[in-house]
Design a protein around this motif. Structure first.
Motif, PDB file in Angstrom:
ATOM      1  N   ALA A 131     -11.043   2.556  14.789  1.00  0.00           N
ATOM      2  CA  ALA A 131     -10.600   1.367  14.011  1.00  0.00           C
ATOM      3  C   ALA A 131      -9.192   1.583  13.274  1.00  0.00           C
ATOM      4  N   THR A 132      -8.616   0.570  12.844  1.00  0.00           N
ATOM      5  CA  THR A 132      -7.495   0.601  13.016  1.00  0.00           C
ATOM      6  C   THR A 132      -7.262   1.357  11.419  1.00  0.00           C
ATOM      7  N   VAL A 177      -4.775  -3.597  -0.021  1.00  0.00           N
ATOM      8  CA  VAL A 177      -5.861  -3.446   0.940  1.00  0.00           C
ATOM      9  C   VAL A 177      -6.907  -4.440   0.792  1.00  0.00           C
ATOM     10  N   ALA A 178      -7.820  -5.373   1.494  1.00  0.00           N
ATOM     11  CA  ALA A 178      -8.685  -5.886   0.914  1.00  0.00           C
ATOM     12  C   ALA A 178      -9.170  -6.578   1.745  1.00  0.00           C
ATOM     13  N   ILE A 186     -14.412  -1.474  10.339  1.00  0.00           N
ATOM     14  CA  ILE A 186     -13.799  -0.146   9.253  1.00  0.00           C
ATOM     15  C   ILE A 186     -12.182   0.003  10.036  1.00  0.00           C
ATOM     16  N   VAL A 187     -11.695  -0.001   8.500  1.00  0.00           N
ATOM     17  CA  VAL A 187     -10.140   0.590   9.115  1.00  0.00           C
ATOM     18  C   VAL A 187     -10.825   1.647   8.213  1.00  0.00           C
ATOM     19  N   ALA A 189      -4.854   6.896   0.648  1.00  0.00           N
ATOM     20  CA  ALA A 189      -5.199   5.597  -0.177  1.00  0.00           C
ATOM     21  C   ALA A 189      -5.191   5.276  -2.219  1.00  0.00           C
ATOM     22  N   VAL A 190      -5.022   4.847  -3.256  1.00  0.00           N
ATOM     23  CA  VAL A 190      -4.748   5.023  -3.737  1.00  0.00           C
ATOM     24  C   VAL A 190      -5.705   4.206  -4.519  1.00  0.00           C
ATOM     25  N   PHE A 191      -6.971   4.529  -5.883  1.00  0.00           N
ATOM     26  CA  PHE A 191      -7.240   2.935  -6.705  1.00  0.00           C
ATOM     27  C   PHE A 191      -7.306   3.770  -7.889  1.00  0.00           C
TER      28      PHE A 191
END
Length: 189
Positions: free
Chosen positions: A11-12, A55-56, A84-85, A90-92
């Motif tokens: 996966a990337t 990212v989206a 899938i990446v 990650a931030v949310f």
């Protein structure tokens, strides 16, 4: 007792990213407008976008238009083309206050022009919708038109025109549904 999902090693990998798109926002106007864009605005307000660019998945045209209106064209997410990446970090961010900021930004970028003759009463039609149809909607529309309402199918209107229409309205009537998320743009009162 087992792992239901194993991340494919091929996966990337994206080293750092702000995630703002929800599953619902992939195709649902209300989710994108009321959940996803405010999450992106909140991440910008906390300064997270500098180290964790957004990212989206590939955006639909209406999503791209709303994103430009909310962010002034200054933020373009990295497009994750793969199904899938992997994310290193990650931030949310989420904030109820960011909904109001999102609203203010969009209205400022739309710059609603004055038009004293614009419709002040609108009915948001679901005629033709396969989900939750009103059995007597045609009769309801006729009765409301006789009382000065403009009957609209928001999905037939450009995003900017929907925002202007709802912002100018004094009275909005409609059944619960995605298009009613546009009441976000109504004037207070």
């Amino acid at each position: 007792e087992s792992t239901p999902f194993g991340m494919p090693v091929e996966a990337t990998l994206i080293g750092r990213a702000t995630v703002f798109m929800s599953w619902g926002g992939l195709h649902n106007y209300a989710s994108f407008l009321l959940d996803d864009l405010p999450a992106l605005v909140a991440a910008e307000q906390t300064g997270d976008l500098a180290a964790h660019p957004p990212v989206a998945p590939p955006l639909l045209p209406w999503q791209a238009r709303l994103l430009d209106l909310a962010m002034g064209g200054a933020v373009q997410p990295q497009v994750a083309e793969a199904e899938i990446v992997r994310l290193g970090e990650a931030v949310f961010a989420a904030s109820v206050a960011a909904v109001e900021t999102t609203r203010e930004r969009i209205l400022a970028n739309v710059a609603v022009p004055d038009d004293p003759g614009a419709p002040k009463r609108i009915y948001v039609s679901r005629l033709g919708s396969l989900k939750h149809p009103l059995l007597n909607e045609a009769e309801l529309e006729a009765a409301l038109e006789a009382r000065g309402f403009l009957v609209v199918l928001p999905e037939a209107w450009a995003i900017r025109d929907q925002i202007i229409l709802f912002h100018r309205a004094d009275l909005v009537v409609g059944a619960t549904g995605v298009a009613m998320a546009n009441v976000l743009f109504c004037r207070p009162g």
